[in-house]
Design a protein around this motif. Structure first.
Motif, PDB file in Angstrom:
ATOM      1  N   GLN A  39     -28.912   6.170 -64.201  1.00 13.17           N
ATOM      2  CA  GLN A  39     -27.592   5.677 -63.811  1.00 13.17           C
ATOM      3  C   GLN A  39     -27.102   4.601 -64.772  1.00 13.17           C
ATOM      4  O   GLN A  39     -25.930   4.589 -65.149  1.00 13.17           O
ATOM      5  CB  GLN A  39     -27.629   5.120 -62.391  1.00 13.17           C
ATOM      6  N   SER A  40     -27.994   3.715 -65.177  1.00 13.78           N
ATOM      7  CA  SER A  40     -27.558   2.662 -66.104  1.00 13.78           C
ATOM      8  C   SER A  40     -27.221   3.252 -67.467  1.00 13.78           C
ATOM      9  O   SER A  40     -26.296   2.780 -68.126  1.00 13.78           O
ATOM     10  CB  SER A  40     -28.616   1.572 -66.225  1.00 13.78           C
ATOM     11  N   ILE A  41     -27.915   4.284 -67.889  1.00 17.47           N
ATOM     12  CA  ILE A  41     -27.596   4.950 -69.153  1.00 17.47           C
ATOM     13  C   ILE A  41     -26.203   5.570 -69.074  1.00 17.47           C
ATOM     14  O   ILE A  41     -25.411   5.467 -70.016  1.00 17.47           O
ATOM     15  CB  ILE A  41     -28.665   6.008 -69.503  1.00 17.47           C
ATOM     16  N   GLU A  42     -25.894   6.210 -67.944  1.00 14.79           N
ATOM     17  CA  GLU A  42     -24.570   6.816 -67.772  1.00 14.79           C
ATOM     18  C   GLU A  42     -23.473   5.749 -67.798  1.00 14.79           C
ATOM     19  O   GLU A  42     -22.420   5.961 -68.393  1.00 14.79           O
ATOM     20  CB  GLU A  42     -24.513   7.605 -66.457  1.00 14.79           C
ATOM     21  N   LEU A  43     -23.725   4.622 -67.169  1.00 13.41           N
ATOM     22  CA  LEU A  43     -22.723   3.544 -67.179  1.00 13.41           C
ATOM     23  C   LEU A  43     -22.518   2.995 -68.584  1.00 13.41           C
ATOM     24  O   LEU A  43     -21.388   2.684 -68.974  1.00 13.41           O
ATOM     25  CB  LEU A  43     -23.137   2.425 -66.222  1.00 13.41           C
ATOM     26  N   HIS A  44     -23.596   2.903 -69.364  1.00 15.72           N
ATOM     27  CA  HIS A  44     -23.465   2.436 -70.750  1.00 15.72           C
ATOM     28  C   HIS A  44     -22.635   3.425 -71.574  1.00 15.72           C
ATOM     29  O   HIS A  44     -21.838   3.013 -72.429  1.00 15.72           O
ATOM     30  CB  HIS A  44     -24.835   2.232 -71.396  1.00 15.72           C
ATOM     31  N   LYS A  45     -22.806   4.713 -71.316  1.00 16.55           N
ATOM     32  CA  LYS A  45     -22.001   5.721 -72.030  1.00 16.55           C
ATOM     33  C   LYS A  45     -20.523   5.562 -71.692  1.00 16.55           C
ATOM     34  O   LYS A  45     -19.664   5.673 -72.576  1.00 16.55           O
ATOM     35  CB  LYS A  45     -22.472   7.127 -71.658  1.00 16.55           C
ATOM     36  N   LEU A  46     -20.254   5.314 -70.407  1.00 14.58           N
ATOM     37  CA  LEU A  46     -18.858   5.112 -70.003  1.00 14.58           C
ATOM     38  C   LEU A  46     -18.268   3.860 -70.640  1.00 14.58           C
ATOM     39  O   LEU A  46     -17.102   3.851 -71.049  1.00 14.58           O
ATOM     40  CB  LEU A  46     -18.753   5.025 -68.473  1.00 14.58           C
ATOM     41  N   GLU A  47     -19.069   2.805 -70.737  1.00 15.54           N
ATOM     42  CA  GLU A  47     -18.588   1.576 -71.381  1.00 15.54           C
ATOM     43  C   GLU A  47     -18.258   1.820 -72.847  1.00 15.54           C
ATOM     44  O   GLU A  47     -17.243   1.334 -73.358  1.00 15.54           O
ATOM     45  CB  GLU A  47     -19.640   0.474 -71.263  1.00 15.54           C
ATOM     46  N   LYS A  48     -19.105   2.582 -73.535  1.00 21.59           N
ATOM     47  CA  LYS A  48     -18.841   2.889 -74.947  1.00 21.59           C
ATOM     48  C   LYS A  48     -17.570   3.721 -75.086  1.00 21.59           C
ATOM     49  O   LYS A  48     -16.773   3.504 -76.011  1.00 21.59           O
ATOM     50  CB  LYS A  48     -20.023   3.633 -75.560  1.00 21.59           C
ATOM     51  N   MET A  49     -17.391   4.683 -74.166  1.00 24.09           N
ATOM     52  CA  MET A  49     -16.193   5.513 -74.208  1.00 24.09           C
ATOM     53  C   MET A  49     -14.952   4.652 -73.967  1.00 24.09           C
ATOM     54  O   MET A  49     -13.938   4.808 -74.649  1.00 24.09           O
ATOM     55  CB  MET A  49     -16.280   6.626 -73.157  1.00 24.09           C
ATOM     56  N   ARG A  50     -15.028   3.710 -73.035  1.00 26.12           N
ATOM     57  CA  ARG A  50     -13.909   2.801 -72.767  1.00 26.12           C
ATOM     58  C   ARG A  50     -13.591   1.976 -74.012  1.00 26.12           C
ATOM     59  O   ARG A  50     -12.436   1.837 -74.397  1.00 26.12           O
ATOM     60  CB  ARG A  50     -14.252   1.880 -71.607  1.00 26.12           C
ATOM     61  N   ASP A  51     -14.633   1.447 -74.655  1.00 27.25           N
ATOM     62  CA  ASP A  51     -14.420   0.643 -75.866  1.00 27.25           C
ATOM     63  C   ASP A  51     -13.756   1.471 -76.959  1.00 27.25           C
ATOM     64  O   ASP A  51     -12.884   0.978 -77.673  1.00 27.25           O
ATOM     65  CB  ASP A  51     -15.749   0.078 -76.365  1.00 27.25           C
ATOM     66  N   ARG A  52     -14.173   2.743 -77.066  1.00 24.90           N
ATOM     67  CA  ARG A  52     -13.553   3.625 -78.068  1.00 24.90           C
ATOM     68  C   ARG A  52     -12.087   3.883 -77.735  1.00 24.90           C
ATOM     69  O   ARG A  52     -11.241   3.925 -78.631  1.00 24.90           O
ATOM     70  CB  ARG A  52     -14.301   4.959 -78.140  1.00 24.90           C
TER      71      ARG A  52
END
Length: 176
Positions: free
Chosen positions: A103-116
């Protein structure tokens, strides 16, 4: 004349596996540590574990006890653990621990996508649209512009957070 010690083919040698006292202690301590991990879990999570009734009651008691009583109860749990197969319990615990890290890995992916999305704009929005065709392109563009303005003006990151929540909702919708 000396007689040679010949073995007949039907005489099989039994293999005896010697286990040292230290190794038995290590095994018992490992079972006790597994019991301690179970005691640390919340009752709702613990209900999903494959435990027999005696062990379940002992764990519930250990969760209530403090200090010396808790230590003795943990030893009792270790003793009860010797009578059950610890593999399914360990597998369930590993699955639980892995679930949280996933779950934390998925949230980190979403954060990176948001930053992009905020940094790159349309290019990243096109990537989001490729992953989630039902996404609202106009809403993403508007939020990205607002987030960029907020960053430049040192304002609270309201739109920045909204982008994350929107991406999270898209991910949940695509998984359902």
């Amino acid at each position: 004349m000396a007689r040679k010690n010949k073995r007949e083919p039907w005489e099989e040698e039994e293999e005896i596996i010697w286990v040292s006292k230290s190794e038995m202690k290590r095994d018992m301590e490992a079972l006790q540590k597994l019991g301690e991990e179970l005691v640390a879990l919340k009752p709702a999570v613990l209900a999903k574990f494959p435990l027999d009734e005696d062990l379940r009651e002992a764990i519930a008691d250990a969760q209530r006890f403090e200090k010396e009583a808790r230590r003795r109860q943990l030893q009792r749990i270790g003793k009860l653990m010797r009578a059950v197969d610890p593999e399914p319990i360990q597998a369930a615990l590993d699955l639980l621990n892995n679930k949280h890290s996933q779950q934390s890995i998925e949230l980190h992916k979403l954060e990176k996508m948001r930053d992009r999305v905020v940094a790159e704009g349309d290019k990243a929005i096109n990537d989001v649209m490729a992953l989630h065709p039902k996404a609202d392109r106009q809403k993403l563009r508007q939020l990205a512009r607002q987030a960029k303005k907020e960053q430049e003006g040192n304002k609270p990151p309201k739109a920045y957070r909204e982008i994350f929540q929107y991406l999270k909702a898209l991910k949940a919708e695509s998984e359902a």
